[in-house]
Write an enzyme that holds these catalytic residues in place. Structure first.
Site, mmCIF file in Angstrom:
data_model
loop_
_atom_site.group_PDB
_atom_site.id
_atom_site.type_symbol
_atom_site.label_atom_id
_atom_site.label_comp_id
_atom_site.label_asym_id
_atom_site.label_seq_id
_atom_site.Cartn_x
_atom_site.Cartn_y
_atom_site.Cartn_z
ATOM 1 N N LYS A 81 -7.210 4.049 7.518
ATOM 2 C CA LYS A 81 -7.969 3.085 6.723
ATOM 3 C C LYS A 81 -9.426 3.128 7.158
ATOM 4 O O LYS A 81 -9.738 3.224 8.351
ATOM 5 C CB LYS A 81 -7.379 1.690 6.959
ATOM 6 C CG LYS A 81 -7.998 0.575 6.151
ATOM 7 C CD LYS A 81 -7.250 -0.726 6.465
ATOM 8 C CE LYS A 81 -7.751 -1.891 5.649
ATOM 9 N NZ LYS A 81 -6.962 -3.125 5.921
ATOM 10 N N SER A 156 -5.109 -5.162 1.760
ATOM 11 C CA SER A 156 -6.348 -4.402 1.681
ATOM 12 C C SER A 156 -6.183 -2.929 2.067
ATOM 13 O O SER A 156 -7.089 -2.125 1.865
ATOM 14 C CB SER A 156 -7.402 -5.050 2.593
ATOM 15 O OG SER A 156 -6.998 -4.987 3.958
ATOM 16 N N SER A 180 -2.139 -7.374 4.458
ATOM 17 C CA SER A 180 -2.920 -6.192 4.075
ATOM 18 C C SER A 180 -2.174 -4.880 4.183
ATOM 19 O O SER A 180 -2.553 -3.895 3.556
ATOM 20 C CB SER A 180 -4.199 -6.116 4.921
ATOM 21 O OG SER A 180 -5.024 -7.233 4.681
#
Length: 199
Positions: A81, A156, A180
């Site tokens: 990420k 996310s 997330s």
């Protein structure tokens, strides 16, 4: 090289590397080629890190040949990420506020993973500053859902989940404060993502 490698789990790949049936350099090149050729790659990866990946894969190959592997996942490529700092590689957390921000060193978790032999394929898109569970990002391309390319993968850690769902990484590292990781981990494989369709 075998295309079936792209369908194997990270632990399976690690066992095959340990058995000498998979070379980490070949495996990494296969993933990098697959990312480059994939029509959704730019919606999933903010950037790839081929130079770093190749150097890490070469080191893993040397360790495997000498019987010095650091663990089960030594030599296995993964995505990260874009929230986690990578030395000398842009880390922007999906925000224009951090555009072209280049950290001087790896985040601690990434450094530990690298010491364990994991290979960094690249950085995946995310909700801006990890602030939304929807996975929508007005700044960057929104990572797609595996069963509907016009839907989103949740957030996310949307790009991390999409990189695995589309076979562009055997594992993806995300983060989770309020869902997330859990939301996108579920959304790419089910119809729940339709409720987050982009306008």
């Amino acid at each position: 090289m075998s295309r079936t490698w792209l369908n194997m789990r990270a632990a399976e790949l690690g066992r095959e590397i340990g058995a000498g049936r998979i070379n980490p350099v070949d495996l990494t090149e296969m993933y990098l080629d697959s990312i480059s050729a994939h029509p959704m790659a730019e919606r999933i990866y903010a950037r790839t890190t081929p130079a770093r990946a190749r150097a890490e894969a070469m080191a893993a190959t040397t360790r495997a040949r000498r019987g010095w592997r650091h663990g089960l996942l030594d030599g296995v490529p993964i995505s990260w990420k874009d929230l986690f700092d990578t030395a000398d590689i842009a880390t922007e957390a999906g925000s224009a506020l951090l555009r072209n921000r280049i950290p001087k060193r790896d985040a601690e978790v990434l450094g530990v993973a690298t010491q364990g032999g994991l290979v960094c394929l690249g950085k995946t898109h995310m909700s801006e500053l990890a602030f939304s569970g929807l996975g929508l990002n007005p700044v960057t391309e929104t990572p797609p859902c595996i069963n509907d390319e016009d839907a989103v993968a949740g957030g996310s850690s949307s790009g991390a989940a999409a990189s695995v769902a589309y076979g562009l990484a055997p594992a993806g590292i995300g983060s989770d404060t309020g869902g997330s990781v859990r939301i996108p981990a579920a959304a790419p494989a089910c119809l729940v993502c339709h409720c987050s369709r982009r306008s």
